[in-house]
Design an enzyme around this catalytic site. Structure first.
Site, PDB file in Angstrom:
ATOM      1  N   HIS A  17       0.840  -1.205   0.000  1.00 49.45           N
ATOM      2  CA  HIS A  17       0.000   0.000   0.000  1.00 49.45           C
ATOM      3  C   HIS A  17       0.875   1.254   0.000  1.00 49.45           C
ATOM      4  O   HIS A  17       0.605   2.215  -0.727  1.00 49.45           O
ATOM      5  CB  HIS A  17      -0.895   0.049   1.246  1.00 49.45           C
ATOM      6  CG  HIS A  17      -1.963  -0.975   1.296  1.00 49.45           C
ATOM      7  ND1 HIS A  17      -2.139  -1.783   2.402  1.00 49.45           N
ATOM      8  CD2 HIS A  17      -2.939  -1.324   0.431  1.00 49.45           C
ATOM      9  CE1 HIS A  17      -3.170  -2.584   2.196  1.00 49.45           C
ATOM     10  NE2 HIS A  17      -3.667  -2.330   0.998  1.00 49.45           N
ATOM     11  N   LYS A  41     -19.362  -4.365   8.905  1.00 46.05           N
ATOM     12  CA  LYS A  41     -18.228  -5.269   9.026  1.00 46.05           C
ATOM     13  C   LYS A  41     -17.404  -4.921  10.257  1.00 46.05           C
ATOM     14  O   LYS A  41     -17.208  -3.758  10.573  1.00 46.05           O
ATOM     15  CB  LYS A  41     -17.309  -5.142   7.812  1.00 46.05           C
ATOM     16  CG  LYS A  41     -17.737  -5.882   6.593  1.00 46.05           C
ATOM     17  CD  LYS A  41     -16.638  -5.762   5.562  1.00 46.05           C
ATOM     18  CE  LYS A  41     -16.849  -6.702   4.411  1.00 46.05           C
ATOM     19  NZ  LYS A  41     -15.774  -6.551   3.419  1.00 46.05           N
ATOM     20  N   ARG A  90      -1.915  -5.367  -7.803  1.00 47.39           N
ATOM     21  CA  ARG A  90      -0.785  -6.244  -7.493  1.00 47.39           C
ATOM     22  C   ARG A  90      -0.554  -7.226  -8.621  1.00 47.39           C
ATOM     23  O   ARG A  90       0.568  -7.577  -8.934  1.00 47.39           O
ATOM     24  CB  ARG A  90      -1.055  -7.032  -6.205  1.00 47.39           C
ATOM     25  CG  ARG A  90      -1.045  -6.187  -4.967  1.00 47.39           C
ATOM     26  CD  ARG A  90      -1.519  -6.999  -3.813  1.00 47.39           C
ATOM     27  NE  ARG A  90      -2.877  -7.432  -4.114  1.00 47.39           N
ATOM     28  CZ  ARG A  90      -3.646  -8.121  -3.305  1.00 47.39           C
ATOM     29  NH1 ARG A  90      -3.210  -8.510  -2.149  1.00 47.39           N
ATOM     30  NH2 ARG A  90      -4.866  -8.450  -3.643  1.00 47.39           N
ATOM     31  N   SER A 128      -3.490  -7.469   2.921  1.00 45.56           N
ATOM     32  CA  SER A 128      -3.833  -7.378   4.348  1.00 45.56           C
ATOM     33  C   SER A 128      -4.271  -8.737   4.879  1.00 45.56           C
ATOM     34  O   SER A 128      -3.939  -9.108   6.011  1.00 45.56           O
ATOM     35  CB  SER A 128      -4.928  -6.331   4.563  1.00 45.56           C
ATOM     36  OG  SER A 128      -4.441  -5.054   4.231  1.00 45.56           O
TER      37      SER A 128
END
Length: 159
Positions: A17, A41, A90, A128
């Site tokens: 990131h 969430k 990515r 993550s």
């Protein structure tokens, strides 16, 4: 002034990131890294902790601001007078989802453009989710996250 928003959950922020963020900071006058709040969430780290850890990790980047938001990213971008959304890629597998998101945002606000930035190959596999998996299984995450994140996790969670 060209303002860009780099939105995400950043739960936790990774060196991948930060690689994207540093590139964006070289291109745009101001970059706001915006932590998305999703009331439906429960994240690994609370949003306020994520914001603090990101601030600690980017304190040397003068044109970077850290914030959080709730709701549609495109509405937040308009509120902050941003004309660009930064999305990190990515691998090719990220592209289809990111393209759909970009097209939806464009349909909602054509004046806000999406810019895709790729991370260095050495960060391609870092997510993550991967960081959480490694950490929760007592693995060493120090190579993959900024020092403030590693310190916080080592001091706050005893696996």
């Amino acid at each position: 002034m060209k303002i860009a928003i780099y939105p995400g959950s950043f739960d936790p922020i990774t060196k991948g990131h930060l690689d994207i963020l540093k590139t964006a900071a070289e291109i745009f006058d101001k970059v706001i890294i915006a932590v998305a709040k999703n009331p439906d969430k429960t994240g690994f780290l609370p949003v306020d902790i994520r914001v603090k850890l990101i601030k600690d990790s980017v304190k040397d980047l003068e044109n970077v601001e850290v914030d959080s938001f709730e709701g549609l990213t495109i509405n937040y971008a308009r509120e902050r007078n941003a004309t660009v959304l930064i999305r990190g890629l990515r691998a090719v597998s990220d592209f289809e989802y990111e393209m759909q998101l970009s097209q939806a945002n464009s349909a909602l606000a054509d004046e806000v453009k999406t810019v895709f930035l790729t991370t260095k190959p050495k960060y391609n596999f870092i997510s993550s989710s991967t960081i959480k998996e490694i950490f929760l299984n007592n693995g060493d995450i120090s190579k993959f996250v900024p020092e403030p994140v590693n310190e916080y996790l080592q001091n706050s969670y005893k696996c």
